[in-house]
Design a protein around this motif. Structure first.
Motif, short mmCIF file in Angstrom:
data_model
loop_
_atom_site.label_atom_id
_atom_site.label_comp_id
_atom_site.label_asym_id
_atom_site.label_seq_id
_atom_site.Cartn_x
_atom_site.Cartn_y
_atom_site.Cartn_z
N ALA A 11 40.53 -42.31 -39.41
CA ALA A 11 41.11 -41.71 -40.46
C ALA A 11 41.02 -40.37 -40.88
CB ALA A 11 40.60 -42.57 -41.87
N LEU A 12 39.62 -40.01 -40.79
CA LEU A 12 39.39 -38.50 -41.18
C LEU A 12 38.63 -37.68 -39.92
CD1 LEU A 12 37.23 -39.60 -44.36
CD2 LEU A 12 39.79 -38.76 -44.26
N ARG A 13 38.87 -36.41 -40.27
CA ARG A 13 38.27 -35.55 -39.21
C ARG A 13 36.71 -35.66 -38.94
NH1 ARG A 13 40.41 -29.52 -38.41
NH2 ARG A 13 41.94 -30.63 -39.83
N VAL A 14 36.05 -35.88 -40.01
CA VAL A 14 34.45 -36.19 -39.66
C VAL A 14 34.30 -37.54 -38.93
CG1 VAL A 14 34.46 -37.45 -42.24
CG2 VAL A 14 32.39 -35.94 -41.17
N GLU A 15 35.18 -38.20 -39.11
CA GLU A 15 34.94 -39.43 -38.32
C GLU A 15 35.02 -39.18 -36.93
OE1 GLU A 15 35.85 -42.97 -41.86
OE2 GLU A 15 37.72 -41.94 -40.67
N SER A 16 36.25 -38.51 -36.72
CA SER A 16 36.42 -38.23 -35.49
C SER A 16 35.24 -37.45 -34.64
CB SER A 16 37.76 -37.23 -35.06
OG SER A 16 38.92 -37.97 -35.50
N ALA A 17 34.71 -36.33 -35.42
CA ALA A 17 33.62 -35.53 -35.06
C ALA A 17 32.44 -36.14 -34.48
CB ALA A 17 33.50 -34.43 -35.91
N CYS A 18 32.16 -37.52 -35.36
CA CYS A 18 31.10 -38.03 -35.14
C CYS A 18 30.91 -38.98 -33.80
CB CYS A 18 30.90 -39.05 -36.12
SG CYS A 18 30.32 -38.40 -37.85
N LEU A 19 32.28 -38.95 -33.43
CA LEU A 19 32.30 -39.94 -31.88
C LEU A 19 31.68 -39.17 -30.79
CD1 LEU A 19 36.19 -40.67 -32.07
CD2 LEU A 19 34.07 -42.33 -32.77
N PRO A 20 30.91 -39.75 -30.15
CA PRO A 20 30.26 -39.35 -28.74
C PRO A 20 31.48 -38.36 -28.04
CG PRO A 20 29.65 -41.55 -28.79
CD PRO A 20 30.76 -41.30 -29.81
N GLN A 21 31.01 -37.09 -27.50
CA GLN A 21 31.83 -36.36 -26.89
C GLN A 21 32.30 -37.34 -25.54
OE1 GLN A 21 32.71 -33.11 -27.67
NE2 GLN A 21 34.25 -33.63 -25.75
N SER A 22 31.52 -37.99 -24.76
CA SER A 22 31.87 -38.85 -23.79
C SER A 22 33.04 -39.80 -24.10
CB SER A 22 30.75 -39.74 -23.34
OG SER A 22 30.32 -40.66 -24.19
N LEU A 23 32.78 -40.33 -25.51
CA LEU A 23 34.48 -41.28 -25.70
C LEU A 23 35.26 -40.31 -26.10
CD1 LEU A 23 35.50 -43.80 -26.67
CD2 LEU A 23 34.40 -43.54 -28.96
N ARG A 24 35.09 -39.13 -26.69
CA ARG A 24 36.41 -38.59 -27.01
C ARG A 24 36.93 -37.64 -25.59
NH1 ARG A 24 34.24 -34.14 -30.80
NH2 ARG A 24 32.07 -34.85 -30.33
N ASN A 25 36.24 -37.66 -24.71
CA ASN A 25 36.78 -37.34 -23.25
C ASN A 25 37.44 -38.30 -22.57
OD1 ASN A 25 35.80 -34.66 -23.58
ND2 ASN A 25 33.83 -35.07 -22.53
N SER A 26 37.15 -39.72 -22.64
CA SER A 26 37.42 -40.77 -22.04
C SER A 26 38.50 -41.55 -22.66
CB SER A 26 36.56 -41.77 -21.51
OG SER A 26 35.80 -42.44 -22.37
N ALA A 27 38.77 -41.37 -23.98
CA ALA A 27 39.59 -42.01 -24.93
C ALA A 27 40.74 -41.25 -25.44
CB ALA A 27 39.01 -42.94 -25.88
N ARG A 28 41.73 -41.65 -26.05
CA ARG A 28 42.72 -40.97 -26.68
C ARG A 28 42.50 -41.33 -28.11
NH1 ARG A 28 45.55 -37.80 -29.36
NH2 ARG A 28 47.88 -37.97 -29.46
#
Length: 143
Positions: A11-28
């Motif tokens: 929902a929020l930018r802060v929630e996105s920022a808390c995701l591990p970088q590896s997940l942000r790299n491998s997921a949309r």
């Protein structure tokens, strides 16, 4: 988009920022914004243009029961809406077990999505109804 990636809504930018970088790299990762209307729009748009092997919702929720502690990972096995609709979510038990093996306090749970931030009396009512956590988007993202 590749077919082997997972679509993750926050929902929020802060929630996105808390995701591990590896997940942000491998997921949309798609930020939906807060609330029912934004969640429904984001879900429709994301699923219309993305080809993913799975969909997840990641973010913060308010715990409703005394056994829910800060930092717990609640994986929805059931999502409830204020209108009484219940959405079943498959795979939460297996994912919770995998996260526990990695040292996280994770469990499958019943989550309720509400129209506004739930105060103490609403959280107590939801806890008495068997709800473990409450947010403002998950049930509508899962529709």
């Amino acid at each position: 988009m590749r077919d082997d990636r997972v679509l993750v809504y926050t929902a929020l930018r802060v929630e996105s920022a808390c995701l591990p970088q590896s997940l942000r790299n491998s997921a949309r990762v798609i930020r939906s914004g807060m609330g029912r209307r934004r969640a429904q729009i984001a879900a429709a748009r994301g699923l219309a243009v993305e080809q993913a092997r799975g969909v997840a919702v990641a973010g913060l929720c308010a715990g409703t029961g005394a056994d829910v502690r800060t930092g717990d990972v609640l994986l929805a096995s059931e999502l409830r809406r204020p209108d009484g609709v219940r959405v079943q979510a498959a795979g939460s038990r297996a994912l919770a077990a995998a996260l526990r093996r990695r040292g996280l306090r994770a469990r499958s749970a019943t989550l309720a999505s509400v129209a506004r931030i739930a105060g103490p009396s609403e959280r107590a009512y939801l806890a008495a109804e068997g709800v473990d956590g409450v947010d403002m988007e998950s049930a509508w993202l899962a529709d």
